[in-house]
Motif scaffolding. Structure first.
Motif: not given
Length: 134
Positions: A56-58, A119-125
């Protein structure tokens, strides 16, 4: 009076124990900012979630090792015990378990990065582990 003192002491000991135990998880889990600072040192980033969660996402480039097999897999990969490692999961709970398991096996630089969404929201992509090859 003696009964009252005993009850008070027991209640105080229980309250202090609960305060300590509830603080343990928070003390070992990093904020997203702290986790990204550790990742950029650099550290090996490991996603300890299930296959379904990862699908679903990583975090791009992170190594996927379910927490139940993390020690065996880390040793199979020949990771040095001093390798800086950041583990993460859905909420920080399983990554905390993985952190403890690795530390019990002698890994000395493992931190709990907390939750994937944070973690993803803090540094997306962001992409990680460019420095590491299996």
């Amino acid at each position: 009076m003696r009964q009252y003192s005993f009850t008070l002491a027991l209640g105080l000991a229980l309250a202090l124990s609960l305060a300590f135990l509830s603080g343990c998880e928070k003390d070992t889990m990093m904020t997203p900012e702290q986790a990204w600072a550790a990742i950029e040192q650099p550290a090996l980033v490991i996603d300890v979630r299930t296959d379904e969660e990862v699908a679903a996402g990583t975090i791009k480039g992170s190594l996927h090792i379910p927490y139940e097999i993390i020690v065996a897999r880390a040793n199979e990969l020949g990771l040095a015990k001093e390798t800086p490692i950041v583990v993460y999961c859905r909420s920080g709970n399983r990554s905390g378990i993985a952190q403890s398991m690795l530390q019990a096996d002698g890994f000395t630089a493992v931190v709990n990065g907390g939750a994937y969404v944070d973690l993803d929201a803090f540094n997306p992509g962001a992409k990680v582990n460019a420095h590491w090859t299996p």
